[in-house]
Design an enzyme around this catalytic site. Sequence first.
Site, short mmCIF file in Angstrom:
data_model
loop_
_atom_site.label_atom_id
_atom_site.label_comp_id
_atom_site.label_asym_id
_atom_site.label_seq_id
_atom_site.Cartn_x
_atom_site.Cartn_y
_atom_site.Cartn_z
N GLY A 15 0.07 18.07 -22.31
CA GLY A 15 -0.75 17.17 -21.48
C GLY A 15 -1.05 15.87 -22.20
N ARG B 197 -8.38 12.14 -20.59
CA ARG B 197 -9.84 12.03 -20.65
C ARG B 197 -10.37 11.76 -22.07
NH1 ARG B 197 -10.45 17.47 -17.09
NH2 ARG B 197 -8.32 17.71 -17.87
N GLY C 136 1.93 20.44 -14.58
CA GLY C 136 0.95 21.52 -14.50
C GLY C 136 1.18 22.63 -15.50
N GLU D 39 -9.31 26.65 -9.00
CA GLU D 39 -9.72 25.47 -9.78
C GLU D 39 -10.87 24.77 -9.06
OE1 GLU D 39 -8.56 24.65 -12.88
OE2 GLU D 39 -7.69 26.63 -12.58
N ASN E 44 -19.51 8.03 -76.14
CA ASN E 44 -20.58 7.38 -75.38
C ASN E 44 -20.04 6.07 -74.82
OD1 ASN E 44 -23.45 7.27 -74.55
ND2 ASN E 44 -23.31 5.32 -75.65
C1 UD1 Z 1 -7.35 24.81 -17.37
C2 UD1 Z 1 -7.26 25.91 -16.31
C3 UD1 Z 1 -8.67 26.32 -15.90
C4 UD1 Z 1 -9.41 26.81 -17.11
C5 UD1 Z 1 -9.40 25.76 -18.23
C6 UD1 Z 1 -9.93 26.38 -19.50
C7 UD1 Z 1 -5.21 25.52 -15.07
C8 UD1 Z 1 -4.61 25.00 -13.82
N1 UD1 Z 1 -6.52 25.43 -15.18
O1 UD1 Z 1 -7.96 23.67 -16.78
O2 UD1 Z 1 -8.63 27.36 -14.94
O3 UD1 Z 1 -10.75 27.11 -16.73
O4 UD1 Z 1 -8.07 25.30 -18.48
O5 UD1 Z 1 -9.89 25.48 -20.56
O6 UD1 Z 1 -4.48 26.03 -15.91
N2 UD1 Z 1 -0.75 21.17 -20.20
C9 UD1 Z 1 0.61 21.06 -20.41
N3 UD1 Z 1 1.40 20.60 -19.41
C10 UD1 Z 1 0.91 20.26 -18.20
C11 UD1 Z 1 -0.49 20.37 -17.98
C12 UD1 Z 1 -1.30 20.83 -19.00
O7 UD1 Z 1 1.10 21.39 -21.50
O8 UD1 Z 1 1.70 19.85 -17.34
C13 UD1 Z 1 -1.61 21.66 -21.30
C14 UD1 Z 1 -2.63 20.64 -21.74
O9 UD1 Z 1 -2.09 19.84 -22.78
C15 UD1 Z 1 -3.79 21.49 -22.21
C16 UD1 Z 1 -3.64 22.77 -21.39
O10 UD1 Z 1 -2.33 22.78 -20.87
O11 UD1 Z 1 -3.69 21.81 -23.57
C17 UD1 Z 1 -4.67 22.86 -20.26
O12 UD1 Z 1 -4.51 21.77 -19.39
P1 UD1 Z 1 -5.76 20.95 -18.84
O13 UD1 Z 1 -5.25 19.86 -17.98
O14 UD1 Z 1 -6.66 20.60 -19.93
O15 UD1 Z 1 -6.42 22.07 -17.90
P2 UD1 Z 1 -7.94 22.19 -17.46
O16 UD1 Z 1 -8.21 21.21 -16.38
O17 UD1 Z 1 -8.80 22.16 -18.63
CA CA Z 2 -8.53 21.60 -20.83
#
Ligand code: UD1
Ligand code: CA
Length: 476
Positions: A12, A16, A91, A171, A391
Site C-alpha cells: 500500500g 495517510r 486491495g 469494512e 591529565n
Molecule cells: C484492514 C482490514 C480491516 C482491518 C484492518 C486492521 C481489509 C480490506 N481491511 O483495513 O478489516 O480491521 O486492516 O488493521 O483488509 N495493502 C497491500 N496492497 C493493497 C492494499 C493494502 O499490500 O492493494 C497492504 C497495506 O500496505 C497495509 C495492509 O495491506 O500494510 C492493510 O491495508 P490498509 O489499507 O491499511 O487496510 P485498513 O484500511 O487498515
Molecule cells: Ca492499516
Amino acid sequence: MNTYATVVLAAGKGTRMRSKLPKVLHPLAGLPLLAHVLNAVEAIPSTLSSISQDTSVSTQKPVVVLGHEAKQIEAAFGERCLYALQEEQLGTGHAVLAAQATIDALSPLPQTVLVCYGDTPLVSSKMLATVLYEHITQQATITFLTAITEQGSDFGRVVRDSQERVREIVEMKRATPEQKRIKEVNSGVYCFNREWLWETLHALPRNSSGEYYLTDLVGIAGAQERVITSVNGTLDETIGINDRVQLAAAEQLLRGRILERHMYAGVTIVDPATTYVDDSVSIGMDTVILPGTSITGKTTIGGECRIGPNAIIDASTIGERCIIQGSVIEEAVLEDEVRVGPFSHCRPGAHLAHGVRMGNFGEVKNSYIGAETDIHHFSYLGDATVGEHVNIGAGAITSNFDGKQKHPTTIGDGASIGSDTILIAPVTVGEHAYTGSGAVVNRDVPPYALVVGVPARVLRMLQPSETTNVESDKKE
Ligand code: UD1
Ligand code: CA
C-alpha cells in the site's frame, strides 16, 4: 508436521502517513514497522512449541508483498524475506494473490497461509502462534484474529449470527449504522487453507469500493458453511498504523512495554514518561535511568550505572558503574567506572578505558583514552591515543585537522597536558612529559620533558618524583 507460509502485506501507498518514506519503513521504537512484524513472524515456531508440544511446524522465510517503493523496502530487508510484487494496489485480497506464485514454489508446499499486515507492528509472536495453533487444531478454512474495541475505530466489523457464528467482516466504509456499533473488530491476522485461498481469491469479484478485499473471504467461507474460527486478542497488539497519530500511539505503547521489561529485570526508571529506550537496548541490574534520557540503537549498558538526567546514548557500549550526566554518547565504548558529564560529547570511535573522568564540555572523537585519565574541562581530543593516568588540562585540544587531512596525536602514560595547550598533529607527547599552559606543541615531546611556549620548546627534564606516578596510582 504442519506446514505454513507467511505473507506480509506491505504494498500500500500509506497515503495517510503523508510521507516520502514508505509507511512500513517508518521507525517505531528504533525499528522500521515492518521489522517488528518480521520479528514476530520469525519467532512463531519457537513460540508455538511453548504453546503446544505436539504441534510442530516447518517454517520458511516470509513472503513480503511490495508495490510502492518496493526497491527501497527490499534494500532495507535484503535476504531476510522473499518478495512478491503487486504492481497495482487493488486491495488486500489482490495483494495476497500476488504472493501465490512465490508460495506455490516453496518446498514443502504449505498447507496453511498466514497473512498479516506490515502496518500492524505490535502484534506478538504469541498472538500469531495462537491463531496458527487454533487453525491447525480446528482444521479450519479460515482462522482470524479479532479484538474488542470501545471507541469508534476504523477497523472492519465482525458480523456474527444468532448462534455467534462468524458470518462476515464488514469494512466501516460499507457498514450499516447498526454494524458500525459492533464492538468486535478484525485485527488483520488470518490463517487460510492454501488451496481454498487461491481458488476463492481467483473467483473474488471487485466489491462496491472497486477493490478486492481479503476480508470478503470470510463472508464467502460463511456462505459455504466452512469452518471459520476466530481468536480474540487485545486491542493494543493490533493497533494498525495508517497515520502519524496512530504511529505516536503505537510508539507510546511499545515504549511503555520496553520500559516495563527493563524495570521487571531490575533497572530503575525514575520517570518513564520522559525516558526513551529502543527495543534493541540491554541494561544491567541496578542501573538507574534518570529523567529526560534517550537510549537508542544497539546499546549495551552494564549494571549499577547512573544514566541521566538528560543523557543521549546511541549505539554504544557502557560498562558497569558508569555515571553519565547530561551528555551525548554516540557509537562509543566506555569501560567500567567511567564518568562523563555534565555537558560532554563522546563521538563515534571514542573509547574511554576504565575509570576515565571526562568533565564539563569535553569532546572525544575516534580516540582511545587510557585508564584513569582525566579530561575535566573544555577539551577536544580527536584521532588521539592517550595513555593511562594522563591529565588533560582545561581548554587543551588536539588540532587534528590541517584543512585537508586528519592527523593522529599520541600522549604517553602519566603525561600532563597544561591548560590551553594546542597539540598540532601529527605529534607525540612522551610518557610523563608536561606541557605548560598555553603551549603550542608542533614537535614531538620526549618523555619526562617539560615544554613551554609558542612554539613549545623543552625547558628542562623532569625527575620521576615530579611526575604522576602511574604505578602507585594504580595500587590505590
Ligand atoms: C484492514 C482490514 C480491516 C482491518 C484492518 C486492521 C481489509 C480490506 N481491511 O483495513 O478489516 O480491521 O486492516 O488493521 O483488509 N495493502 C497491500 N496492497 C493493497 C492494499 C493494502 O499490500 O492493494 C497492504 C497495506 O500496505 C497495509 C495492509 O495491506 O500494510 C492493510 O491495508 P490498509 O489499507 O491499511 O487496510 P485498513 O484500511 O487498515
Ligand atoms: Ca492499516
